[in-house]
Enzyme design. Sequence first.
Site, mmCIF file in Angstrom:
data_model
loop_
_atom_site.group_PDB
_atom_site.id
_atom_site.type_symbol
_atom_site.label_atom_id
_atom_site.label_comp_id
_atom_site.label_asym_id
_atom_site.label_seq_id
_atom_site.Cartn_x
_atom_site.Cartn_y
_atom_site.Cartn_z
ATOM 1 N N GLY A 132 93.802 9.267 -45.803
ATOM 2 C CA GLY A 132 95.172 8.793 -45.710
ATOM 3 C C GLY A 132 95.856 9.332 -44.469
ATOM 4 O O GLY A 132 95.205 9.678 -43.480
ATOM 5 N N SER A 133 97.165 9.432 -44.525
ATOM 6 C CA SER A 133 97.944 9.835 -43.359
ATOM 7 C C SER A 133 97.794 11.318 -43.074
ATOM 8 O O SER A 133 97.530 12.129 -43.967
ATOM 9 C CB SER A 133 99.423 9.502 -43.579
ATOM 10 O OG SER A 133 99.991 10.369 -44.542
ATOM 11 N N THR A 134 98.017 11.675 -41.816
ATOM 12 C CA THR A 134 97.974 13.079 -41.426
ATOM 13 C C THR A 134 99.093 13.868 -42.099
ATOM 14 O O THR A 134 98.905 15.026 -42.490
ATOM 15 C CB THR A 134 98.069 13.209 -39.896
ATOM 16 O OG1 THR A 134 96.909 12.588 -39.313
ATOM 17 C CG2 THR A 134 98.128 14.654 -39.451
ATOM 18 N N GLU A 191 90.004 12.751 -44.080
ATOM 19 C CA GLU A 191 89.893 11.713 -43.036
ATOM 20 C C GLU A 191 91.276 11.115 -42.894
ATOM 21 O O GLU A 191 91.769 10.420 -43.778
ATOM 22 C CB GLU A 191 88.858 10.658 -43.428
ATOM 23 C CG GLU A 191 88.384 9.846 -42.223
ATOM 24 C CD GLU A 191 88.830 8.409 -42.249
ATOM 25 O OE1 GLU A 191 89.920 8.135 -41.694
ATOM 26 O OE2 GLU A 191 88.120 7.573 -42.804
ATOM 27 N N VAL A 199 100.470 13.466 -45.109
ATOM 28 C CA VAL A 199 100.092 13.818 -46.470
ATOM 29 C C VAL A 199 98.878 14.737 -46.460
ATOM 30 O O VAL A 199 98.766 15.650 -47.285
ATOM 31 C CB VAL A 199 99.819 12.550 -47.304
ATOM 32 C CG1 VAL A 199 99.347 12.916 -48.714
ATOM 33 C CG2 VAL A 199 101.073 11.692 -47.388
ATOM 34 N N GLY A 200 97.966 14.525 -45.524
ATOM 35 C CA GLY A 200 96.780 15.378 -45.423
ATOM 36 C C GLY A 200 97.137 16.845 -45.236
ATOM 37 O O GLY A 200 96.474 17.738 -45.782
#
Length: 478
Positions: free
Chosen positions: A229-231, A251, A233-234
């Site tokens: 997902g998005s950076t 990823e 949220v990561g």
Amino acid sequence: MASGHVPLVIGGKDVHTSETFDVVSPATGKLLHKSSSANVAEAVAAVEAAGKAFPDWSRTHVNERREILQRAGEIIKTRGEELKTAMQEETGADPGWADINLKIATENIVHAASHLVNLEGRMPTIGNPSREALIVREPYGVIFSIAPWNAPLPLGIRSIVWAIAAGNTVVLKGSELSPKTLWAVCSVLWEAGLPPGVLNFITSAPANAAAVTSAVIAHRHVKKVNFTGSTTVGRIIAKTAGEHLKPVLLELGGKAPSLVLADADLALAAHHCVVGAFLHTGQICMSTERILVHESVKNAFAAQLVATAKEMYGGEGQEAPVLVAEAAVVKNRALVEDAVSKGAKVLYGDVAAAVEGDSKTRMRPVVVSDVSPDMKVYKTESFGPTVSLISFKDEEDAVAIANDTEYGLVAAVFSKDLRRALAVAKKIETGAVHINWMTPHDEAGLPHGGAKDSGYGRFGGGFDEWTRTKTITFDSQV
């Protein structure tokens, strides 16, 4: 699944929660169905079910696991139209993208099954001649997998199938934008004979997502987390997992560059740049976001790029592609408008007329040239149908521009000279570089993941991410 209502699946049983949320078609704006929304207690129940199933599943012979996966590989083919339809309805994907998704998802199942013969340890020589050592590979336990909406078939499958094949059990949290599709992905494995509790499915409304995710990561049964997902949220996932000393596979976002060197085949490069930028309306983490072209061929390439874009996406009467939400259109229009206000030129497309009629989720492709570092589009991931054209003086300059980003997922290099292309590829800070091919490229047999803010760890290519080693020593002279 009950008609019109996506359930959770915990310990092999459908769970219809009292709280639900609506799933709306991005193409029509109409209600598709409702989905159950897990609360913390229901999410914990899913983890407990996976924990209960782990001891027996981890001790199954690889032949049994392989047979289940092989059946799943056949089932996903027979249910292909159902899976593609669910994906198209929930995400607005076109038939071509749905076909690609189904193909890669099937390959992941088949590849995981075939790789089970390689799930092995080793017996190294150690210092004491009277003793021996074994290094064995063991599953972690319960894996918490979080899959996105933009490619739910392959990304859902890869987040669970390799882990399960290695002997782990899984709790999959599906995106609230594509719960039916991700439920269907899981149902392929259940239909193939996966025992209850080995794979559990939850999803939740956005208001519950943070609490549910935190509770699952913190649970003692969860031994590893994988997230696509998005950076943004990561970072939250990684921080939460770090607090509990849980390993993570991430990823995340991308700002993929395609480098067109002076000796490139311009027609080939233009084709792959157009497809790479606008496939699935640019809503792929590997989408081409920046095209870097040598100044000596910039004009010729730009003409070829525009001609190719017109041929592929500018057909008379052709409906504008769908993005998953209005916010994506607003973001992409704002990026283009900011760039133009600072001196960039719209080489292809008309951002003011990109949205058609009453639709707020449709936008045609846009190519922006003469992009410079002071423009937001230079570094911001558009995740939409917007691509920048930037010229460079030499290969050193090209590499510097390519690396001038927080992201590092994938890149492409176009050149007729393989040695030159390889030399450039080695200097780009990404998890993958594709020579004379588009940036979106995903195969089950190849490791896939990023560098820098695009994450760490690798999906695909084997079981290293899904097992840990244990060293056993013993007397060899008994």
